[in-house]
Write a protein that holds these residues in place. Structure first.
Motif, PDB file in Angstrom:
ATOM      1  N   GLN A 176     -16.925 -56.909 -46.765  1.00 56.66           N
ATOM      2  CA  GLN A 176     -16.500 -55.615 -46.529  1.00 56.66           C
ATOM      3  C   GLN A 176     -14.919 -55.418 -46.369  1.00 56.66           C
ATOM      4  OE1 GLN A 176     -17.593 -52.746 -46.371  1.00 56.66           O
ATOM      5  NE2 GLN A 176     -16.736 -51.381 -44.833  1.00 56.66           N
ATOM      6  N   ILE A 177     -14.279 -54.818 -47.579  1.00 58.60           N
ATOM      7  CA  ILE A 177     -12.883 -54.686 -47.484  1.00 58.60           C
ATOM      8  C   ILE A 177     -12.605 -53.296 -46.739  1.00 58.60           C
ATOM      9  CG2 ILE A 177     -10.899 -54.484 -49.043  1.00 58.60           C
ATOM     10  CD1 ILE A 177     -12.369 -57.016 -49.552  1.00 58.60           C
ATOM     11  N   SER A 178     -11.953 -53.534 -45.481  1.00 56.47           N
ATOM     12  CA  SER A 178     -12.065 -52.538 -44.697  1.00 56.47           C
ATOM     13  C   SER A 178     -10.395 -52.298 -44.596  1.00 56.47           C
ATOM     14  CB  SER A 178     -12.547 -52.856 -43.382  1.00 56.47           C
ATOM     15  OG  SER A 178     -12.475 -51.630 -42.593  1.00 56.47           O
ATOM     16  N   ALA A 179      -9.946 -51.775 -43.193  1.00 55.93           N
ATOM     17  CA  ALA A 179      -8.555 -51.773 -42.738  1.00 55.93           C
ATOM     18  C   ALA A 179      -8.536 -51.715 -41.370  1.00 55.93           C
ATOM     19  CB  ALA A 179      -8.415 -50.085 -43.470  1.00 55.93           C
ATOM     20  N   ARG A 180      -7.195 -51.630 -41.039  1.00 55.94           N
ATOM     21  CA  ARG A 180      -6.933 -51.704 -39.642  1.00 55.94           C
ATOM     22  C   ARG A 180      -7.150 -50.212 -38.904  1.00 55.94           C
ATOM     23  NH1 ARG A 180      -2.989 -49.782 -35.907  1.00 55.94           N
ATOM     24  NH2 ARG A 180      -1.897 -48.765 -37.832  1.00 55.94           N
ATOM     25  N   THR A 181      -8.434 -50.232 -37.962  1.00 59.99           N
ATOM     26  CA  THR A 181      -8.973 -49.005 -37.437  1.00 59.99           C
ATOM     27  C   THR A 181      -8.703 -48.747 -36.046  1.00 59.99           C
ATOM     28  OG1 THR A 181     -11.082 -50.068 -36.918  1.00 59.99           O
ATOM     29  CG2 THR A 181     -11.223 -49.242 -39.090  1.00 59.99           C
ATOM     30  N   ALA A 182      -7.662 -49.652 -35.419  1.00 60.94           N
ATOM     31  CA  ALA A 182      -7.310 -49.220 -34.401  1.00 60.94           C
ATOM     32  C   ALA A 182      -6.103 -48.145 -34.312  1.00 60.94           C
ATOM     33  CB  ALA A 182      -6.719 -50.524 -33.398  1.00 60.94           C
ATOM     34  N   GLY A 183      -5.832 -47.811 -32.767  1.00 59.63           N
ATOM     35  CA  GLY A 183      -4.712 -46.981 -33.090  1.00 59.63           C
ATOM     36  C   GLY A 183      -5.014 -45.418 -32.943  1.00 59.63           C
ATOM     37  N   ALA A 184      -4.292 -44.441 -32.758  1.00 58.91           N
ATOM     38  CA  ALA A 184      -4.379 -43.075 -32.932  1.00 58.91           C
ATOM     39  C   ALA A 184      -4.979 -42.707 -34.183  1.00 58.91           C
ATOM     40  CB  ALA A 184      -3.043 -42.232 -32.550  1.00 58.91           C
TER      41      ALA A 184
ATOM     42  N   ASN B 265     -17.766 -54.997 -50.992  1.00 59.86           N
ATOM     43  CA  ASN B 265     -17.543 -53.669 -50.897  1.00 59.86           C
ATOM     44  C   ASN B 265     -16.016 -53.274 -51.128  1.00 59.86           C
ATOM     45  OD1 ASN B 265     -17.657 -50.826 -50.622  1.00 59.86           O
ATOM     46  ND2 ASN B 265     -17.628 -50.792 -48.619  1.00 59.86           N
ATOM     47  N   CYS B 266     -15.548 -52.945 -52.213  1.00 57.27           N
ATOM     48  CA  CYS B 266     -14.184 -52.641 -52.581  1.00 57.27           C
ATOM     49  C   CYS B 266     -13.970 -51.161 -52.758  1.00 57.27           C
ATOM     50  CB  CYS B 266     -13.606 -53.488 -53.834  1.00 57.27           C
ATOM     51  SG  CYS B 266     -13.811 -55.273 -53.725  1.00 57.27           S
ATOM     52  N   ALA B 267     -15.007 -50.479 -52.492  1.00 55.38           N
ATOM     53  CA  ALA B 267     -14.931 -49.121 -52.639  1.00 55.38           C
ATOM     54  C   ALA B 267     -14.494 -48.509 -51.301  1.00 55.38           C
ATOM     55  CB  ALA B 267     -16.290 -48.522 -52.626  1.00 55.38           C
ATOM     56  N   GLY B 268     -13.866 -47.039 -51.600  1.00 53.30           N
ATOM     57  CA  GLY B 268     -13.064 -46.488 -50.468  1.00 53.30           C
ATOM     58  C   GLY B 268     -12.310 -45.200 -50.963  1.00 53.30           C
ATOM     59  N   ALA B 269     -12.116 -44.205 -49.989  1.00 52.43           N
ATOM     60  CA  ALA B 269     -11.541 -43.009 -50.377  1.00 52.43           C
ATOM     61  C   ALA B 269     -10.567 -42.772 -49.326  1.00 52.43           C
ATOM     62  CB  ALA B 269     -12.582 -41.955 -50.686  1.00 52.43           C
TER      63      ALA B 269
ATOM     64  N   LEU C 180     -18.954 -53.353 -55.495  1.00 54.11           N
ATOM     65  CA  LEU C 180     -18.864 -51.794 -55.216  1.00 54.11           C
ATOM     66  C   LEU C 180     -17.370 -51.745 -55.363  1.00 54.11           C
ATOM     67  CD1 LEU C 180     -21.154 -51.598 -52.142  1.00 54.11           C
ATOM     68  CD2 LEU C 180     -21.579 -52.033 -54.255  1.00 54.11           C
ATOM     69  N   GLY C 181     -17.083 -50.477 -56.176  1.00 54.07           N
ATOM     70  CA  GLY C 181     -15.684 -50.047 -56.363  1.00 54.07           C
ATOM     71  C   GLY C 181     -15.043 -50.940 -57.248  1.00 54.07           C
ATOM     72  N   ALA C 182     -15.689 -51.441 -58.233  1.00 51.41           N
ATOM     73  CA  ALA C 182     -15.152 -52.653 -59.204  1.00 51.41           C
ATOM     74  C   ALA C 182     -14.303 -52.084 -60.059  1.00 51.41           C
ATOM     75  CB  ALA C 182     -16.336 -53.385 -59.862  1.00 51.41           C
ATOM     76  N   THR C 183     -14.083 -50.831 -60.388  1.00 54.41           N
ATOM     77  CA  THR C 183     -12.980 -50.265 -61.176  1.00 54.41           C
ATOM     78  C   THR C 183     -11.910 -50.074 -60.523  1.00 54.41           C
ATOM     79  OG1 THR C 183     -13.782 -47.877 -61.011  1.00 54.41           O
ATOM     80  CG2 THR C 183     -14.846 -49.084 -62.716  1.00 54.41           C
ATOM     81  N   GLY C 184     -11.580 -50.227 -59.293  1.00 53.02           N
ATOM     82  CA  GLY C 184     -10.409 -49.622 -58.588  1.00 53.02           C
ATOM     83  C   GLY C 184      -9.356 -50.965 -58.759  1.00 53.02           C
ATOM     84  N   PHE C 185      -8.444 -50.685 -57.992  1.00 47.41           N
ATOM     85  CA  PHE C 185      -7.208 -51.718 -57.860  1.00 47.41           C
ATOM     86  C   PHE C 185      -7.339 -52.951 -57.355  1.00 47.41           C
ATOM     87  CE2 PHE C 185      -3.261 -52.773 -55.047  1.00 47.41           C
ATOM     88  CZ  PHE C 185      -2.871 -53.421 -55.937  1.00 47.41           C
ATOM     89  N   ILE C 186      -8.146 -52.995 -56.180  1.00 45.28           N
ATOM     90  CA  ILE C 186      -8.467 -54.130 -55.421  1.00 45.28           C
ATOM     91  C   ILE C 186      -9.833 -54.569 -56.368  1.00 45.28           C
ATOM     92  CG2 ILE C 186      -9.337 -55.292 -53.642  1.00 45.28           C
ATOM     93  CD1 ILE C 186      -7.468 -53.359 -51.966  1.00 45.28           C
ATOM     94  N   GLY C 187     -10.844 -53.833 -56.323  1.00 45.88           N
ATOM     95  CA  GLY C 187     -12.143 -54.290 -56.975  1.00 45.88           C
ATOM     96  C   GLY C 187     -12.054 -54.821 -58.356  1.00 45.88           C
TER      97      GLY C 187
END
Length: 422
Positions: A109-117, A72-76, A6-13
């Motif tokens: 799943q290519i995610s991100a750090r979701t902790a913090g404010a 899953n490399c998609a995201g916004a 998913l999101g295969a046209t993107g920078f990471i994908g």
């Protein structure tokens, strides 16, 4: 293995897709507009789809047939005319997990750090919702949380870093001391490859073992671009609020600026993993050294922040060229009187004014920008041809009535040349 990305046209994908295809897997790439990707990577089976419209399990059934893994490399970054965070990053993923329970493919799943404010921001909150649902689904999975991803190409935050590094004379930065961990996009592809091979599962942070400040990271990119060192000026955060507000408005119109409030908030906290990475990753200096810059990188960096100014400048030019004659219709329509009745001259003047205003407004809407720019070129040529045939003396007008169309024409060509985001 048969793998869906998913999101295969993107920078990471795009890098992940190329790596998995090189590993010998059968790769299907999903993207909203894969036409150009199909030309660049013909070995991949490309499918066109919009995740924001795939929020029901039945939307995934055909795509998941005979799949061994889904990456899953998609995201916004932020909600806007081009992106729906809740639908793309959460609802579509929950529908995917529900549909996958029958065949049970590996989900990466290519995610991100979701902790913090900053975790309360929709960008991270929707990712967290999808991550938690995946962890509780019972499906075989890997959740990767990369730091700031660098590579030969750039997108989003990495594009902004390059643009800031290319500023002339001095580097005005906000949050200059914010920590930033990085890694290479190839490290992400390596981790995905290991997961597909069966050697990696769970929830994994991915970052190099160094922490740079934002100022250091920008300075490193400036050196990479071959530019001399420049003094860094630390700006107070409140000074960036007008820029952030304009970027958010642009986002509502479909432009994906990395200067939007979400990115600035995340950067204010810094980009750091919650613990030591369990995988080896490449430092920023090593990543850049492995991908020496060329003049095209310098052009990109210098044009990146000029691009929105070019679009805005064209919009203002066409809006004013349409609105100003409306203030004096009699004078503006006088140019047509030798060739047609007064009523027809007034109607033609009104029509051209409305066309100019429409083009100036529509070019600000990202999905319509290309058509508006092409319309500007066509109307400019029509004005030049009509003016030359009907009133050639306008070329000698001291105010440059027709001459001014030429730089506008060239600026429109420049905007078209730099319009693509991927």
């Amino acid at each position: 293995m048969n793998i869906l990305i998913l999101g295969a046209t993107g920078f990471i994908g795009s890098v992940v897709a190329a790596r998995l295809a090189a590993d010998g897997h059968a790769v299907t790439g999903l993207g909203r507009n894969p036409a150009r990707a199909r030309l660049k990577q013909p070995a991949i089976d490309w499918r066109r789809a919009d995740l924001s419209r795939m929020t029901k399990p039945e939307d995934w059934e055909n795509l998941l047939k005979d799949r061994h893994a889904v990456v899953n490399c998609a995201g916004a970054l932020q909600d806007g005319l081009s992106d729906d965070l809740a639908a793309t990053q959460a609802d579509a993923m929950l529908a995917l997990y529900a549909a996958a329970k029958r065949s049970r493919p590996l989900i990466v799943q290519i995610s991100a750090r979701t902790a913090g404010a900053a975790g309360a921001l929709p960008f991270l909150a929707t990712k967290k919702r999808a991550d938690e649902a995946l962890a509780a689904s019972g499906l075989p999975h890997l959740i990767l949380r990369p730091a700031l991803v660098l590579g030969r190409n750039a997108h989003g935050g990495s594009s902004l870093v390059r643009a800031l590094a290319a500023l002339p004379l001095a580097l005005p930065l906000v949050h200059t001391e914010s920590p930033a961990e990085t890694l290479s996009v190839d490290d992400v592809a390596e981790a995905v490859s290991r997961a597909i091979a069966g050697g990696l599962r769970g929830d994994v942070d991915l970052a190099a073992g160094e922490v740079l400040t934002l100022a250091e990271l920008v300075g490193l990119h400036r050196q990479w671009l071959g530019l001399p060192p420049a003094r860094v000026f630390s700006l107070a955060p409140w000074l960036t609020r007008p820029v952030t507000w304009l970027a958010d408005v642009a986002g509502l119109l479909g432009w994906r600026s990395p200067l939007r409030s979400t990115a600035i908030t995340v950067m204010s906290e810094g980009i750091r993993s919650k613990g030591e990475s369990s995988l080896a990753a490449t430092s920023a200096a090593a990543t850049l050294a492995a991908n020496p810059s060329g003049v095209q990188d310098l052009w990109f960096a210098r044009l990146y922040l000029l691009k929105p100014l070019v679009i805005a400048g064209l919009s203002v030019f066409w809006l004013l060229s349409g609105l100003i004659p409306l203030l004096s219709m009699e004078r503006a329509s006088a140019h047509f009187l030798p060739f047609m009745p007064e009523a027809a001259a007034t109607a033609l003047t009104l029509a051209t004014c409305l066309i100019d205003v429409a083009l100036g407004a529509v070019v600000l809407v990202r999905p319509l920008a290309r058509r508006a720019l092409l319309g500007m070129l066509a109307v400019s040529l029509a004005y030049l041809a009509g003016g030359t045939l009907l009133e050639p003396g306008l070329w000698l007008d001291p105010l440059g009535s027709l001459v001014k169309v030429l730089p506008s024409f060239l600026l429109t060509l420049t905007a078209l040349a730099t319009l693509d985001e991927r």
